[in-house]
Design a protein around this motif. Structure first.
Motif, PDB file in Angstrom:
ATOM      1  N   ASP A  24       0.958  -1.220   0.145  1.00  0.00           N
ATOM      2  CA  ASP A  24       0.425  -0.040   0.127  1.00  0.00           C
ATOM      3  C   ASP A  24       0.269   1.230   0.281  1.00  0.00           C
ATOM      4  OD1 ASP A  24      -2.776  -1.611  -0.091  1.00  0.00           O
ATOM      5  OD2 ASP A  24      -2.367  -1.454   2.231  1.00  0.00           O
ATOM      6  N   PRO A  25       0.330   2.084  -0.432  1.00  0.00           N
ATOM      7  CA  PRO A  25       0.728   3.417  -0.354  1.00  0.00           C
ATOM      8  C   PRO A  25       2.184   4.098   0.613  1.00  0.00           C
ATOM      9  CG  PRO A  25      -0.860   4.421  -2.296  1.00  0.00           C
ATOM     10  CD  PRO A  25      -1.057   2.559  -1.125  1.00  0.00           C
ATOM     11  N   THR A  26       2.691   4.178   0.805  1.00  0.00           N
ATOM     12  CA  THR A  26       3.341   4.443   2.172  1.00  0.00           C
ATOM     13  C   THR A  26       3.960   6.513   1.981  1.00  0.00           C
ATOM     14  OG1 THR A  26       4.173   2.914   2.910  1.00  0.00           O
ATOM     15  CG2 THR A  26       5.397   4.786   4.159  1.00  0.00           C
ATOM     16  N   PHE A  27       3.091   7.106   2.737  1.00  0.00           N
ATOM     17  CA  PHE A  27       3.508   8.677   2.315  1.00  0.00           C
ATOM     18  C   PHE A  27       4.800   9.141   3.409  1.00  0.00           C
ATOM     19  CE2 PHE A  27      -0.772   7.966   0.717  1.00  0.00           C
ATOM     20  CZ  PHE A  27      -0.412   9.318  -0.639  1.00  0.00           C
ATOM     21  N   PHE A  28       5.919  10.161   2.837  1.00  0.00           N
ATOM     22  CA  PHE A  28       6.440  10.558   3.552  1.00  0.00           C
ATOM     23  C   PHE A  28       7.209  11.717   3.421  1.00  0.00           C
ATOM     24  CE2 PHE A  28      11.508  10.699   4.277  1.00  0.00           C
ATOM     25  CZ  PHE A  28      11.830  10.062   5.389  1.00  0.00           C
ATOM     26  N   ARG A  29       6.605  13.110   4.270  1.00  0.00           N
ATOM     27  CA  ARG A  29       7.375  14.101   4.279  1.00  0.00           C
ATOM     28  C   ARG A  29       8.036  14.383   4.248  1.00  0.00           C
ATOM     29  NH1 ARG A  29       2.493  14.141   8.542  1.00  0.00           N
ATOM     30  NH2 ARG A  29       3.627  12.451   9.491  1.00  0.00           N
ATOM     31  N   ILE A  30       9.245  14.618   3.689  1.00  0.00           N
ATOM     32  CA  ILE A  30      10.364  15.702   4.481  1.00  0.00           C
ATOM     33  C   ILE A  30      10.610  17.091   3.630  1.00  0.00           C
ATOM     34  CG2 ILE A  30      12.630  15.750   2.750  1.00  0.00           C
ATOM     35  CD1 ILE A  30      12.364  13.766   1.336  1.00  0.00           C
ATOM     36  N   GLY A  31      10.378  17.492   5.123  1.00  0.00           N
ATOM     37  CA  GLY A  31      10.484  19.683   4.841  1.00  0.00           C
ATOM     38  C   GLY A  31      11.732  19.698   4.899  1.00  0.00           C
ATOM     39  N   THR A  32      11.595  20.859   3.813  1.00  0.00           N
ATOM     40  CA  THR A  32      12.129  21.200   2.933  1.00  0.00           C
ATOM     41  C   THR A  32      12.550  23.343   3.952  1.00  0.00           C
ATOM     42  OG1 THR A  32      11.408  22.176   1.011  1.00  0.00           O
ATOM     43  CG2 THR A  32      11.975  20.026   1.219  1.00  0.00           C
ATOM     44  N   GLY A  33      12.694  23.987   3.008  1.00  0.00           N
ATOM     45  CA  GLY A  33      12.034  25.006   2.819  1.00  0.00           C
ATOM     46  C   GLY A  33      11.881  26.276   2.922  1.00  0.00           C
ATOM     47  N   GLY A  34      12.189  27.370   2.158  1.00  0.00           N
ATOM     48  CA  GLY A  34      11.917  28.753   1.499  1.00  0.00           C
ATOM     49  C   GLY A  34      11.138  28.384   0.051  1.00  0.00           C
ATOM     50  N   ALA A  35      10.902  28.853  -1.019  1.00  0.00           N
ATOM     51  CA  ALA A  35      11.071  28.486  -2.140  1.00  0.00           C
ATOM     52  C   ALA A  35      12.002  29.145  -3.217  1.00  0.00           C
ATOM     53  CB  ALA A  35       9.288  28.510  -2.963  1.00  0.00           C
ATOM     54  N   GLY A  36      11.917  30.580  -2.551  1.00  0.00           N
ATOM     55  CA  GLY A  36      13.075  30.544  -3.157  1.00  0.00           C
ATOM     56  C   GLY A  36      14.673  30.191  -2.462  1.00  0.00           C
ATOM     57  N   GLN A  64      11.303   5.517 -11.943  1.00  0.00           N
ATOM     58  CA  GLN A  64      12.173   5.437 -11.415  1.00  0.00           C
ATOM     59  C   GLN A  64      12.826   4.623 -10.371  1.00  0.00           C
ATOM     60  OE1 GLN A  64      10.338  10.456 -11.776  1.00  0.00           O
ATOM     61  NE2 GLN A  64      11.021   9.897 -10.190  1.00  0.00           N
ATOM     62  N   CYS A  65      13.624   5.055  -9.872  1.00  0.00           N
ATOM     63  CA  CYS A  65      14.014   3.572  -8.755  1.00  0.00           C
ATOM     64  C   CYS A  65      14.337   4.206  -7.580  1.00  0.00           C
ATOM     65  CB  CYS A  65      15.623   2.835  -9.688  1.00  0.00           C
ATOM     66  SG  CYS A  65      15.862   3.285 -11.096  1.00  0.00           S
ATOM     67  N   GLY A  66      12.777   4.420  -6.606  1.00  0.00           N
ATOM     68  CA  GLY A  66      12.490   3.798  -5.448  1.00  0.00           C
ATOM     69  C   GLY A  66      12.978   2.958  -4.774  1.00  0.00           C
ATOM     70  N   VAL A  67      11.680   3.508  -3.442  1.00  0.00           N
ATOM     71  CA  VAL A  67      11.688   2.261  -2.534  1.00  0.00           C
ATOM     72  C   VAL A  67      10.136   1.870  -3.038  1.00  0.00           C
ATOM     73  CG1 VAL A  67      11.305   1.952  -0.078  1.00  0.00           C
ATOM     74  CG2 VAL A  67      12.904   3.205  -0.637  1.00  0.00           C
ATOM     75  N   PRO A  68       9.938   0.925  -3.563  1.00  0.00           N
ATOM     76  CA  PRO A  68       8.249   0.086  -3.444  1.00  0.00           C
ATOM     77  C   PRO A  68       7.630   0.601  -2.577  1.00  0.00           C
ATOM     78  CG  PRO A  68      10.068  -1.926  -3.761  1.00  0.00           C
ATOM     79  CD  PRO A  68      10.970  -0.750  -3.134  1.00  0.00           C
ATOM     80  N   GLY A  69       6.153   1.468  -3.133  1.00  0.00           N
ATOM     81  CA  GLY A  69       5.432   1.440  -2.669  1.00  0.00           C
ATOM     82  C   GLY A  69       5.686   2.983  -1.582  1.00  0.00           C
ATOM     83  N   LEU A  70       6.339   3.665  -1.727  1.00  0.00           N
ATOM     84  CA  LEU A  70       6.754   4.748  -0.803  1.00  0.00           C
ATOM     85  C   LEU A  70       6.288   6.261  -2.096  1.00  0.00           C
ATOM     86  CD1 LEU A  70       8.160   6.242   1.126  1.00  0.00           C
ATOM     87  CD2 LEU A  70      10.251   6.310   0.251  1.00  0.00           C
ATOM     88  N   ILE A  71       5.573   7.400  -1.337  1.00  0.00           N
ATOM     89  CA  ILE A  71       5.406   8.131  -2.248  1.00  0.00           C
ATOM     90  C   ILE A  71       6.268   9.472  -1.282  1.00  0.00           C
ATOM     91  CG2 ILE A  71       3.463   9.940  -3.079  1.00  0.00           C
ATOM     92  CD1 ILE A  71       2.087   7.729  -3.063  1.00  0.00           C
ATOM     93  N   ALA A  72       6.958   9.810  -2.136  1.00  0.00           N
ATOM     94  CA  ALA A  72       7.970  10.817  -0.652  1.00  0.00           C
ATOM     95  C   ALA A  72       7.886  12.251  -1.222  1.00  0.00           C
ATOM     96  CB  ALA A  72       9.454  10.787  -1.384  1.00  0.00           C
ATOM     97  N   ILE A  73       6.883  13.528  -0.318  1.00  0.00           N
ATOM     98  CA  ILE A  73       6.689  14.675  -1.272  1.00  0.00           C
ATOM     99  C   ILE A  73       7.746  16.172   0.111  1.00  0.00           C
ATOM    100  CG2 ILE A  73       4.203  16.103  -0.589  1.00  0.00           C
ATOM    101  CD1 ILE A  73       2.455  13.448  -0.427  1.00  0.00           C
ATOM    102  N   ALA A  74       8.033  16.778  -0.697  1.00  0.00           N
ATOM    103  CA  ALA A  74       8.570  18.057  -0.420  1.00  0.00           C
ATOM    104  C   ALA A  74       7.976  18.314   0.171  1.00  0.00           C
ATOM    105  CB  ALA A  74       9.631  17.878  -0.713  1.00  0.00           C
TER     106      ALA A  74
END
Length: 335
Positions: A24-36, A64-74
């Motif tokens: 099943d989909p695994t959502f993975f949230r990555i905190g980044t910074g401002g768009a600029g 693309q060759c990521g982790v099966p089932g993983l949906i990472a979102i920046a």
């Protein structure tokens, strides 16, 4: 590649023969910074590389060759301090953060005295974040002491840059009582400087920084060139900031090399994540597909390599995640 999808960090294709995490989909949230800034595009590239949603085209068939089932979102955030706090409390699975604030937050030292963040774990050292002290075109200062009485952007609250900058300014007797400080993100600071509402502002990021590229090509700007003595003084007080530089020509009109301190950007995750998941993420981060994404994305991506992934990590005092440690040992990068 659709740039919006790329920057949002939602990969829509690919699998790799890494340990299965979930069907099943695994959502993975990555905190980044401002768009600029630089965290956002780099975080988007990493998210893209480690993702492989269920039903996506296999890696060996052009996916693309990521982790099966993983949906990472920046996710765009206020950067280091926010990201580390959110990883600690479970609001994010991962984040990009400067080494300086990561160390202090993990140990509960400095500005975070008595408030340790014990769940922080390192996946990789990414690239150096050079401190930009930006001023209006034609402006020059001899040292940070000249910022007394000035209108100064000290980066946004929740950023590692602000924590470090206040420590640095204090070495020259500059503080919130004798300057007119502004807590703004990079884009806001650039706009205020261009409009004459700021005299100077600080921002630590991997060059070239998008907002400064725009500022330098429109209104123009100057960058403060720190002396060797001043950089040594800063390094002694804030050890995570080491001497570095921004080459001439990175920004339009900056035709001189800039000496400036820099801090390493780290990819940080929670200790709550399983060894299997983080092993798969680390493996995907350093595969050939992600290498291509990093090389063809933001200019700083080329400096993100497996060979430098452990630089400075042992001395930082923040543990590697066991999943990352397992990968580096198997790859022969860690004894």
């Amino acid at each position: 590649m659709n740039m919006i999808k790329h920057l949002a960090g939602i990969a829509l294709a690919g699998t790799l023969a890494v340990p299965a995490v979930a069907q099943d989909p695994t959502f993975f949230r990555i905190g980044t910074g401002g768009a600029g800034g630089t965290y956002f595009p780099i975080g988007g590239t990493i998210a893209n590389g480690i993702s492989a949603p269920p039903g996506a085209r296999p890696c060996d068939k052009g996916g693309q060759c990521g982790v099966p089932g993983l949906i990472a979102i920046a996710q765009s955030t206020t950067a280091s301090v926010f990201n580390n706090a959110a990883v600690q409390n479970g609001e994010l699975e991962a984040g990009l953060a400067g080494a300086y604030s990561t160390r202090d937050m993990y140990l509960g030292e400095g500005k975070f005295e008595g408030k340790p963040h014990p769940k922080l774990r390192i996946v990789a050292n990414l690239y150096p974040e050079d401190l930009h002290l930006v001023m209006a075109k034609g402006t020059k200062i001899d040292s940070l002491a000249d910022l007394k009485g000035k209108r100064v952007g000290i980066a946004q609250a929740g950023s590692g840059t602000q924590v470090a900058v206040e420590s640095m300014l204090g070495l020259w007797g500059v503080n919130r009582d004798n300057m007119d400080e502004a807590e703004l993100n990079n884009s806001q600071s650039a706009e205020r400087l261009a409009d004459g509402q700021l005299d100077a502002y600080f921002y630590a990021a991997g060059w070239p920084v998008a907002a400064m590229v725009q500022l330098s090509s429109t209104k123009g700007m100057e960058l403060h060139n720190f002396s060797e003595e001043d950089m040594a003084k800063i390094n002694e007080a804030v050890p995570a900031y080491i001497p570095s530089g921004i080459p001439a020509g990175v920004y339009e009109g900056i035709d001189y090399d800039v000496k400036t301190p820099a801090v390493s950007a780290m990819l940080v995750v929670s200790s709550d994540l399983s060894e299997e998941l983080v092993y798969g993420i680390t493996q995907a981060l350093w595969n050939d597909n992600t290498r291509k994404l990093l090389d063809n994305g933001h200019a700083k991506g080329k400096q993100i390599t497996a060979e430098t992934a452990l630089d400075g990590v042992a001395a930082l005092g923040v543990p590697l995640h066991p999943g990352a440690e397992k990968f580096y040992k198997e790859a022969g990068l860690l004894k």
